[in-house]
Scaffold this motif. Structure first.
Motif, PDB file in Angstrom:
ATOM      1  N   TRP A   1      -6.792  -6.613  -1.360  1.00  0.00           N
ATOM      2  CA  TRP A   1      -6.824  -5.336  -0.900  1.00  0.00           C
ATOM      3  C   TRP A   1      -7.957  -5.036   0.184  1.00  0.00           C
ATOM      4  O   TRP A   1      -7.624  -4.199   0.870  1.00  0.00           O
ATOM      5  CB  TRP A   1      -6.769  -4.182  -2.038  1.00  0.00           C
ATOM      6  CG  TRP A   1      -5.876  -3.292  -2.088  1.00  0.00           C
ATOM      7  CD1 TRP A   1      -5.898  -1.954  -2.104  1.00  0.00           C
ATOM      8  CD2 TRP A   1      -4.273  -3.615  -2.318  1.00  0.00           C
ATOM      9  NE1 TRP A   1      -4.618  -1.340  -2.086  1.00  0.00           N
ATOM     10  CE2 TRP A   1      -3.713  -2.242  -2.092  1.00  0.00           C
ATOM     11  CE3 TRP A   1      -3.593  -4.544  -2.270  1.00  0.00           C
ATOM     12  CZ2 TRP A   1      -2.357  -2.217  -2.166  1.00  0.00           C
ATOM     13  CZ3 TRP A   1      -2.319  -4.491  -2.413  1.00  0.00           C
ATOM     14  CH2 TRP A   1      -1.578  -3.414  -2.399  1.00  0.00           C
TER      15      TRP A   1
ATOM     16  N   VAL B   1      -6.918   2.562   2.537  1.00  0.00           N
ATOM     17  CA  VAL B   1      -6.253   2.461   1.157  1.00  0.00           C
ATOM     18  C   VAL B   1      -7.063   2.853   0.043  1.00  0.00           C
ATOM     19  O   VAL B   1      -8.109   3.280   0.388  1.00  0.00           O
ATOM     20  CB  VAL B   1      -5.938   0.890   1.009  1.00  0.00           C
ATOM     21  CG1 VAL B   1      -4.982   0.203   1.898  1.00  0.00           C
ATOM     22  CG2 VAL B   1      -7.130   0.087   0.800  1.00  0.00           C
TER      23      VAL B   1
ATOM     24  N   ASN C   1       0.859  -1.193  -0.186  1.00  0.00           N
ATOM     25  CA  ASN C   1      -0.038  -0.101   0.054  1.00  0.00           C
ATOM     26  C   ASN C   1       0.937   1.070   0.019  1.00  0.00           C
ATOM     27  O   ASN C   1       1.977   1.299   0.718  1.00  0.00           O
ATOM     28  CB  ASN C   1      -1.034  -0.059   1.107  1.00  0.00           C
ATOM     29  CG  ASN C   1      -0.240   0.029   2.382  1.00  0.00           C
ATOM     30  OD1 ASN C   1       0.833  -0.812   2.884  1.00  0.00           O
ATOM     31  ND2 ASN C   1      -0.598   1.023   3.293  1.00  0.00           N
TER      32      ASN C   1
END
Length: 411
Positions: A290, A211, A101
């Motif tokens: 993610w 993120v 990230n």
């Protein structure tokens, strides 16, 4: 004390002259040493690029890797920065892809310290994907080009060919590298966060707090190209978090003397064979991964005691601490490159031929950018020419084609 969410983002304010001087000193030492190193160390070795591309690659990897150990030392000595690294060791002898990230524009530099604590050889074998404009920074840009970092234009149509050619270069070099990729494409600044939120709303995606939504196209292409060349064994998932403060950009660090002092990394090692084989499956895997990273960071930043904010050690992992030998090596590296900067700066203004050498070196690097698109592409062209000549020679001897690949041991 209970904290929910990230620590504060430090910005310009009423910093004292002394605090600002830290940032100026940091920039001066790093930029000055990279400039003098590029002119008076890398440039004199450039004949190897034409006559022995393999030895050029070997020597430059080690010299730039030695310089890369410097920023972490300066960060520690000026600001007292501490980096905690937990998880699985990144193997420098195995070709791999690293995904992480991208919280700030400084993550790549902090990551060098994490790699150094884990295994100093990783500073030799790591290659970074980064913005193409950075190659034009005098000194640092030239060194990154010599080190064959991957400069991207952020347009897949133009980057596709660059990625393929660069991965082929790595695979044919005789060395194994670990390529660092930020699937988010950019750091999580306010502007990028707003764009990501808009994109999520338009596509009906989950809104993330920690993120940005990962971009799958480049990730899928790199994995599949590395697989095609038999040049990927592991995928390493790296998560970065900040314990005390966030500094978004190099401008805040250099101009205002701001720097986080508690930086945390978690590394998880994933066998590449465990990932889906097809493009669509890889894209779905990255999206799901993610989402897990978002939850991991949410837990990281939701601690009853913010002073004890840490990532858990994954199963089979450990904590990588700075050893006494590594600390001594850091002192040596900072001393060496500071000496290079001071000595050659002095000679530049006192010895005539040193100035002419600088002019020649600048002309060489600028010329490589104008004629080839950068020193890295000149290096690749010469390596490709060398491989073609070797192929012709061997075919002429026995009518066979050599198999040239990069699965040699690093180090």
């Amino acid at each position: 004390q209970f904290r929910m969410g990230e620590p504060p983002t430090l910005q310009s304010g009423d910093q004292s002259i002394l605090r600002r001087a830290r940032g100026w000193l940091f920039a001066l030492v790093l930029w000055g040493s990279s400039l003098m190193g590029g002119i008076y160390i890398l440039f004199p070795m450039s004949p190897l690029l034409f006559f022995s591309p393999h030895n050029w690659r070997r020597l430059v990897d080690r010299l730039v890797g030695m310089w890369v150990a410097m920023p972490g030392g300066v960060l520690q000595f000026i600001w007292g920065v501490k980096v905690r690294v937990v998880g699985h060791k990144i193997e420098h002898a195995d070709p791999a892809l690293i995904i992480m990230n991208h919280r700030t524009r400084l993550d790549w530099m902090f990551f060098w310290t994490a790699l150094y604590q884990m295994d100093p050889w990783l500073l030799v074998s790591e290659k970074i994907t980064l913005k193409g404009i950075l190659k034009y920074v005098p000194g640092a840009g030239w060194a990154m080009g010599c080190n064959a970092f991957v400069f991207l234009d952020r347009s897949f149509e133009s980057d596709r060919t660059k990625l393929d050619r660069m991965i082929d270069y790595y695979a044919d070099s005789g060395f194994n590298y670990q390529i660092l990729l930020y699937p988010e494409g950019t750091d999580k600044c306010p502007l990028a966060t707003a764009r990501s939120e808009k994109h999520a709303k338009e596509k009906g995606l989950v809104h993330y707090d920690y993120v940005l939504h990962a971009r799958t196209t480049g990730f899928v292409h790199i994995v599949q190209r590395m697989r095609k060349r038999g040049y990927i064994k592991w995928l390493y998932d790296v998560t970065i978090g900040f314990g005390d403060a966030i500094v978004q950009s190099e401008v805040d660090m250099v101009a205002h003397g701001l720097c986080p002092t508690d930086i945390q990394y978690q590394v998880v090692k994933i066998p590449i064979d465990s990932l889906p084989a097809d493009d669509e499956g890889l894209a779905k895997w990255l999206h799901a991964h993610w989402e897990k990273k978002e939850h991991k960071l949410k837990e990281f930043y939701s601690r009853e005691n913010p002073d004890k904010t840490t990532f858990p050690i994954p199963e089979g992992g450990k904590e990588f601490e700075m050893t006494d030998a590594a600390f001594d090596g850091r002192i040596f590296v900072v001393t060496f490159w500071t000496f290079v900067f001071v000595m050659w700066t002095y000679f530049l203004f006192t010895v005539n031929y040193v100035g002419w050498l600088a002019l020649l070196a600048i002309s060489f690097f600028v010329g490589a950018q104008k004629l080839y698109g950068g020193i890295e592409w000149l290096s690749i062209k010469k390596a490709e020419d060398f491989h073609r000549e070797m192929k012709k020679v061997k075919e002429g001897r026995n009518g066979t084609t050599p198999y040239l690949n990069g699965n040699a041991k690093q180090g």
